[in-house]
Design an enzyme around this catalytic site. Structure first.
Site, mmCIF file in Angstrom:
data_model
loop_
_atom_site.group_PDB
_atom_site.id
_atom_site.type_symbol
_atom_site.label_atom_id
_atom_site.label_comp_id
_atom_site.label_asym_id
_atom_site.label_seq_id
_atom_site.Cartn_x
_atom_site.Cartn_y
_atom_site.Cartn_z
ATOM 1 N N ALA A 130 3.078 4.395 -0.840
ATOM 2 C CA ALA A 130 3.142 5.249 -2.035
ATOM 3 C C ALA A 130 3.118 6.698 -1.613
ATOM 4 O O ALA A 130 2.538 7.125 -0.587
ATOM 5 C CB ALA A 130 1.853 5.040 -2.869
ATOM 6 N N LYS A 139 1.738 5.053 -10.972
ATOM 7 C CA LYS A 139 0.826 3.834 -10.569
ATOM 8 C C LYS A 139 0.600 3.013 -11.739
ATOM 9 O O LYS A 139 0.485 1.701 -11.633
ATOM 10 C CB LYS A 139 -0.567 4.311 -9.987
ATOM 11 C CG LYS A 139 -0.473 4.927 -8.704
ATOM 12 C CD LYS A 139 -0.388 3.881 -7.732
ATOM 13 C CE LYS A 139 -0.533 4.192 -6.182
ATOM 14 N NZ LYS A 139 -0.235 2.976 -5.502
ATOM 15 N N GLN A 196 0.916 -1.291 -0.025
ATOM 16 C CA GLN A 196 -0.096 0.147 -0.094
ATOM 17 C C GLN A 196 0.981 1.247 -0.126
ATOM 18 O O GLN A 196 0.359 2.274 -0.230
ATOM 19 C CB GLN A 196 -0.734 0.026 1.233
ATOM 20 C CG GLN A 196 -1.689 -1.139 1.463
ATOM 21 C CD GLN A 196 -2.631 -1.665 0.378
ATOM 22 O OE1 GLN A 196 -3.683 -0.722 -0.171
ATOM 23 N NE2 GLN A 196 -2.566 -2.811 -0.336
ATOM 24 N N TYR A 232 1.227 11.262 -10.809
ATOM 25 C CA TYR A 232 0.894 10.228 -9.894
ATOM 26 C C TYR A 232 0.018 9.108 -10.744
ATOM 27 O O TYR A 232 0.404 7.958 -10.483
ATOM 28 C CB TYR A 232 -0.256 10.562 -8.825
ATOM 29 C CG TYR A 232 -1.023 9.552 -8.037
ATOM 30 C CD1 TYR A 232 -0.205 9.117 -7.054
ATOM 31 C CD2 TYR A 232 -2.075 9.245 -8.423
ATOM 32 C CE1 TYR A 232 -0.802 8.129 -6.281
ATOM 33 C CE2 TYR A 232 -2.733 8.236 -7.332
ATOM 34 C CZ TYR A 232 -1.969 7.689 -6.409
ATOM 35 O OH TYR A 232 -2.563 6.828 -5.754
#
Length: 326
Positions: free
Chosen positions: A86, A156, A84, A152
């Site tokens: 980030a 991802k 998780q 961002y």
């Protein structure tokens, strides 16, 4: 053992606490970066420690996913990794895209390299609806083109592709979950819902950036936790990427109005300049997750916002600055 990276954050903290309550042994890795008040993260850690009194074991490790040695040592002892960690925030990524790449891509590669050597049961990666960017059609389906509009979203998508490739090349069971705007207790104070609730509670008008016509698929954090927890018990989604959303969309203006009417209906809504990198619309098709892991969202945005308002008003100390020890 279950390793949760970003385990003191909003979603990671809920995962760690839930797994501990269910009797699992959990290690939470987090660098406690002050992207927002570290006091919230410390309270999250304490909540998981409290859960361990009647459940499984809990260990918190202060460390960074960019530290390959730390990641290697922790993954070596793990059966499952819920990655998780980030650097969150579309606007933050516009200001500092290299930092986002360093944490979100290089950090993920550290996790994958360690998993390649250790033989974990499964790596579950937290991806994002930001990978879609400009929608070809709504709702988003996993096989439609991905054209992210922020650094961002790019980070991802790059990390998600590494997860897929490592899974294929090195026979690592991996799953990528594309989260859609997660909210609920302990959420970051700079997110729309928590910001609206905080401002209205303090008799300040909610501020909408842009004209408020942007729409979001807001997903309650308990639904996110349930989707992740399913992956402890099934390999049906190995090698797959899945949307995890609510299927329920609302405009930002409607959201602000709903919060305002529930707390301080006398306030006016204010409007500011739209922020660069924000997607126009998000809307999840979750049929794939439903077929593979039985995922079904349980909370619509209106009932979920009511629950968050109730929690916030009972737990305002979570968002009050805490004195940090040196």
């Amino acid at each position: 053992m279950i390793l949760v990276t970003g385990g003191a954050g909003f979603i990671g903290g809920h995962l760690a606490e839930t797994f501990v309550r269910e009797g699992h042994d959990v290690v939470a890795l987090d660098n406690l970066e002050p992207f927002y008040d570290v006091g919230i993260k410390r309270r999250t850690i304490e909540a998981a420690r409290t859960a361990a009194e009647d459940g499984g074991s809990y260990e918190f490790v202060e460390g960074d996913v960019r530290d390959a040695e730390t990641v290697h040592d922790l993954v070596a002892d793990a059966e499952y990794v819920f990655h998780q960690a980030a650097q969150a925030g579309v606007r933050t990524s516009v200001e500092n895209p290299r930092k986002v790449d360093d944490i979100n891509v290089e950090g993920t590669l550290n996790v994958l390299d360690a998993a390649r050597e250790s033989g974990v049961e499964r790596v579950v990666f937290a991806s994002s609806s930001s990978v879609y960017g400009k929608p070809v059609s709504l709702p988003y389906q996993e096989d439609q083109p991905t054209t992210p509009v922020s650094p961002y979203g790019v980070s991802k998508l790059a990390a998600e592709n590494y997860v897929r490739v490592y899974g294929d090349l090195y026979d690592i069971p991996t799953v990528a979950l594309r989260y859609f705007t997660v909210y609920g207790p302990r959420m970051r104070p700079n997110m729309a819902i928590s910001n609206f609730v905080s401002r209205c509670t303090n008799d300040e008008p909610p501020v909408v950036y842009g004209d408020g016509s942007q729409t979001r698929d807001f997903t309650y954090v308990a639904d996110i936790v349930r989707a992740n927890a399913k992956l402890l018990d099934t390999d049906a989604a190995d090698g797959e990427t899945m949307n995890i959303g609510s299927t329920d969309t609302v405009s930002i203006e409607t959201l602000a109005t709903t919060v305002r009417d529930a707390i301080a209906p006398e306030l006016d809504i204010e409007y500011g300049e739209r922020q660069a990198g924000d997607a126009e619309h998000t809307h999840a098709d979750v049929s794939k997750a439903g077929e593979l892991i039985g995922y079904e969202p349980t909370e619509d945005i209106r009932s979920g916002v009511e629950r968050f308002i109730d929690w916030y008003q009972d737990n305002r100390e979570w968002y009050e600055p805490l004195v940090r020890s040196s």
